[in-house]
Scaffold this active site. Structure first.
Site, PDB file in Angstrom:
ATOM      1  N   SER A 186     108.592  45.721   0.014  1.00 17.21           N
ATOM      2  CA  SER A 186     109.135  46.634  -0.994  1.00 17.21           C
ATOM      3  C   SER A 186     109.430  48.040  -0.481  1.00 17.21           C
ATOM      4  CB  SER A 186     108.166  46.725  -2.173  1.00 17.21           C
ATOM      5  OG  SER A 186     107.983  45.446  -2.756  1.00 17.21           O
TER       6      SER A 186
ATOM      7  N   GLU B 292      83.882  71.202  58.209  1.00 17.39           N
ATOM      8  CA  GLU B 292      84.813  70.309  58.880  1.00 17.39           C
ATOM      9  C   GLU B 292      85.370  70.864  60.189  1.00 17.39           C
ATOM     10  OE1 GLU B 292      85.577  67.182  58.003  1.00 17.39           O
ATOM     11  OE2 GLU B 292      84.150  67.312  56.357  1.00 17.39           O
TER      12      GLU B 292
END
Length: 832
Positions: A473, A196
């Site tokens: 229950s 780069e």
């Protein structure tokens, strides 16, 4: 003369014309100078503005950093119950790689029962940091026989780092994992500079040579080439945009120079490495090499090979064009270009270059970062965080959250729910659209360890907390707990399971029925709860009142409003699996309530601990009451509706309760071992009947899940106020082990039975009579001996010899008078 005169006569006129021209030039020059000065002032002011823009962001908060959520770590120590499967699964979740030399972090080697693990280390806070280390560990018989480390450890506990389970992302949808320059491999920096910006360490922000080269290439028809330096690229990404305008280019160049004036090359490079855009994960962008390493390779940046580093650097030119998943050929070509650049500038040898070229891309098929492995658990973590922190702080401040998730347990939950729901869905049309939820916690600490609450794709509706359904229950143990706590009943007491009619406020009647459609008459309390008889539960619940029932629920941590109609006694109240997990956590711990939580610690970006969840434990149920309730719940497993749990091991003393709602719309099971309390719900989102009870719908999921874990027995310590007695089953009276209907049961010392069964009285009378006869026989023999020796017999000890002889021959036929028997019975009751 005339000519001369004529010439002279024109001179004044020429002078007159020349003067205004000079003045105009001077004015023009002055104006131009003023314009230049104003321009320079404006430029200076503009540069000052740009300079402030640069320094404000660069020295302040550069990025909105997402919060990261992790599981609990895996603790390794001598004799810890850790087997080979656990270690293997954990290393796979962390993406550790097998390597015989284990010379790099994130590698391990297994030889027989020996493990050599090179850990990555982890920072739990600024004051609690695990350094990278090599662990040598031997596992045998499902536990750690020996363990050593290259790092000193005073506690004796070595932690294998936690597993990442997801993040909380900023509104701009940028995701990044910020790394320091020290954590970036030098070859990656070399590759970046070679590709780069080869003059990065020489220029002052702008490369004139690079710009000229780009212009020449672009005008001569060569490959389009940018002239931007790394500094300019950072400026474009960090402060500006990608518009191809002269203004943007000029701003970029000026800001690049200003940035280089203020900051070092290393600071600029580190910012670039964390800012660069390197891909897309759904609607979130992948920014920075640290996160890109996790996204493409599921490894930290420091563990990437040179070819992998080169691939990431190559993507900086165009993440979409060189996406290795979509365009592998283009990506490989670009990677090879980067490697060639490194070879050219001498940062890569020919041997390394040739070796790297042969490597495949090595990218994982599906990214794990960004999409949580365990979305249901992450959702609960977010909800808990939102109760304490502002939303922006969670999204932007880079917090680290260590959760209570146990990844091994969570995977067991996922597999159990997937497998068993799949089987149940094939049963018929009613179960075709079946859904389920599972929650599990450590009962002692209240730490949530596993959650399943949605389908394969998380939609935001988490059934573990959002599905408020009748619990059936599951609430019956609270009724029996109340009865036992009152002292009116014990575990052997008789309860009435005959038809009952309850008068309602609106003038109507409610006639609850048992699920089997039968009446069972008077039955023992343990039988009523084990078989989940409705009529007995309602009759007992109405005896103590609905208000009492609601208060008991609040004691157990239920915050939801409890309706005041009688059907709540059979679970007609909408609660979530998480609600019920809290209730059964109390039963599992001897009556102590520790709020269920999903977070251990929260750490800010500087390593400071913002939150540490401690044990907020309170006594909810008296220990004696809870001890008896736990015994009753164990009978559900041993002889009741949850008998199939015994397959997990009768020595585990597991406890729990099934739950089924009207028309078989919801199936529940809640239960616990010594180290896990877990709740399962099965039903349909549209609330249609599923044709499954708690025992046939939820229980199979619960059993499959718990069977995948290493369970410890329920071994609740016996409180001081408990005594074990033989009681007559179905009356609760004192009994004797020789009686046919006797059971040896725990009883509260404060409420011992005051009556004995007829069988016990009869046996007691016989025992006392036998003792009396034995005493008389012994005393008679003593008296005879004294007479032979000529000694006196003390008053009160004279025994008629004839009677004594008769006793010797007829001991079994002795009859003691009535008043004496009654006295002996009274003494027996006192003794009991």
């Amino acid at each position: 003369m005339q000519k001369s005169h004529s010439t002279l006569s024109q001179s004044p006129k020429s002078a007159v014309n020349t003067l205004p021209s000079q003045q105009r030039g001077l004015v023009f020059s002055s104006i131009l100078l003023i314009i230049v000065i104003i321009g320079m002032v404006l430029l200076a002011l503009y540069l000052v503005k740009l300079d402030r823009t640069i320094t404000h962001k660069f020295e302040g908060k550069r990025w909105d950093i997402p919060a990261k959520v992790y599981s609990q770590p895996l603790e390794l120590y001598q004799d810890a119950k850790v087997d080979n499967d656990t270690i293997k699964s954990w290393l796979e979740l962390l993406n550790y790689r097998s390597n015989k030399s284990y010379d790099r972090t994130g590698t391990y080697y297994k030889s027989g029962n020996d493990y050599f693990i090179h850990t990555r280390g982890f920072s739990y806070s600024a004051a609690d940091v695990d350094k990278e280390q090599v662990i040598k560990m031997t596992i045998a018989d499902s536990k750690i026989k020996s363990i050593q480390s290259t790092e000193q450890n005073a506690s004796g506990i070595i932690r294998l780092e936690p597993v990442s389970i997801g993040g909380i992302y900023p509104d701009n949808n940028e995701d990044r994992l910020v790394v320091s320059l020290d954590d970036v491999p030098q070859p990656l920096i070399d590759a970046l500079v070679a590709t780069e910006d080869r003059g990065f360490y020489e220029h002052k922000g702008v490369s004139v040579r690079g710009i000229a080269r780009a212009v020449i290439n672009n005008f001569t028809g060569g490959a389009r080439q940018g002239g931007s330096t790394i500094t300019q690229q950072l400026i474009k990404n960090f402060y500006l945009n990608s518009d191809r305008t002269m203004k943007r280019k000029v701003n970029e160049a000026m800001m690049a120079v200003l940035l280089e004036l203020h900051y070092s090359k290393d600071e600029i490079l580190q910012a670039y490495l964390n800012e660069i855009y390197l891909g897309q994960n759904g609607n979130r962008s992948i920014n920075g090499f640290g996160l890109a390493s996790e996204f493409y390779f599921d490894q930290p940046l420091s563990e990437l090979s040179i070819d992998q580093q080169a691939l990431l650097v190559g993507m900086a030119k165009g993440p979409s064009v060189y996406n290795p998943r979509r365009h592998p050929n283009d990506s490989k070509a670009r990677r090879d270009t980067v490697l060639n650049n490194m070879l050219t500038i001498g940062t890569l040898s020919r041997e390394e270059y040739d070796k790297a070229l042969e490597k495949p891309l090595g990218v994982i098929d599906k990214p794990v970062d960004g999409k949580s492995r365990f979305p249901d658990f992450l959702d609960i973590v977010k909800r808990e965080l939102n109760d304490v922190y502002y939303s922006d702080d969670l999204k932007n401040e880079g917090l680290i959250i260590i959760s209570t998730l146990d990844p091994i347990t969570q995977m067991a939950a996922d597999k159990a729910v997937s497998k068993k729901l799949g089987e149940l869905r094939r049963n018929g049309t009613k179960t075709k659209n079946l859904q389920g939820a599972l929650v599990s916690a450590n009962p002692e600490t209240g730490e949530l360890v596993a959650v399943v609450g949605s389908g394969s794709e998380f939609t935001g509706f988490n059934r573990a907390v959002d599905a408020k359904r009748p619990v059936g229950s599951l609430l019956k143990p609270i009724i029996y707990m109340t009865a036992l706590e009152s002292g009116r009943y014990n575990l052997a007491s008789s309860v009435d399971d005959t038809p009952i009619t309850v008068n309602l406020r609106d003038g109507g009647d409610w006639n609850p029925k048992n699920y089997d459609g039968r009446d069972h008459g008077y039955v023992p309390l343990t039988t009523a709860i084990a078989q989940s008889y409705n009529q007995a539960a309602v009759r007992l619940g109405m005896e103590f009142g609905i208000d009492t029932f609601a208060k008991q629920l609040r004691r157990l941590g239920v915050e939801a409003k409890v309706p005041d109609y009688p059907s709540v006694l059979l679970g007609a109240v909408n609660l979530s699996p998480m609600d019920m997990l809290g209730v059964y956590q109390v039963f599992a711990t001897g009556g102590f309530r520790t709020p269920i939580h999903s977070i251990r610690t929260v750490i800010d970006d500087r390593g400071r601990i913002l939150q540490r969840t401690g044990l907020n434990t309170q006594r909810s149920i008296a220990p004696e009451t809870n001890y008896l309730t736990n015994y009753a719940l164990q009978q559900v497993v041993k002889s009741g509706t949850a008998r199939r749990i015994e397959s997990l091991g009768s020595n585990l003393n597991l406890a729990g309760k099934t739950g089924t709602t009207n028309d078989y719309r919801d199936a529940w099971f809640a239960g616990y071992s010594g180290n896990y309390v877990s709740v399962v719900w099965v039903g349909r989102d549209d609330n249609k009947p599923i044709g499954l009870s708690g025992g046939t719908g939820a229980l199979p999921v619960w059993v499959d899940y718990m069977n995948r874990l290493k369970l410890t027995p329920v071994s609740m310590p016996e409180p001081e106020g408990i005594e074990w007695l033989w009681l007559e089953n179905n009356s609760g009276k004192l009994s004797n082990e020789r009686c046919a209907n006797a059971r040896y049961l725990p009883v509260m010392s404060a409420y011992l039975p005051e009556e004995a069964s007829s069988c016990a009285i009869e046996l007691y009378e016989q025992d006392r009579a036998r003792e009396q006869m034995q005493w008389q026989s012994q005393q008679g023999n003593i008296n005879q001996q004294r007479r032979r020796e000529g000694l006196d017999i003390p008053n009160g000890e004279a025994i008629d010899e004839q009677n004594n002889q008769n006793n010797d021959g007829q001991q079994e036929g002795i009859i003691i008078d009535g008043p004496k028997v009654r006295k002996l019975v009274e003494r027996a009751l006192e003794w009991f």
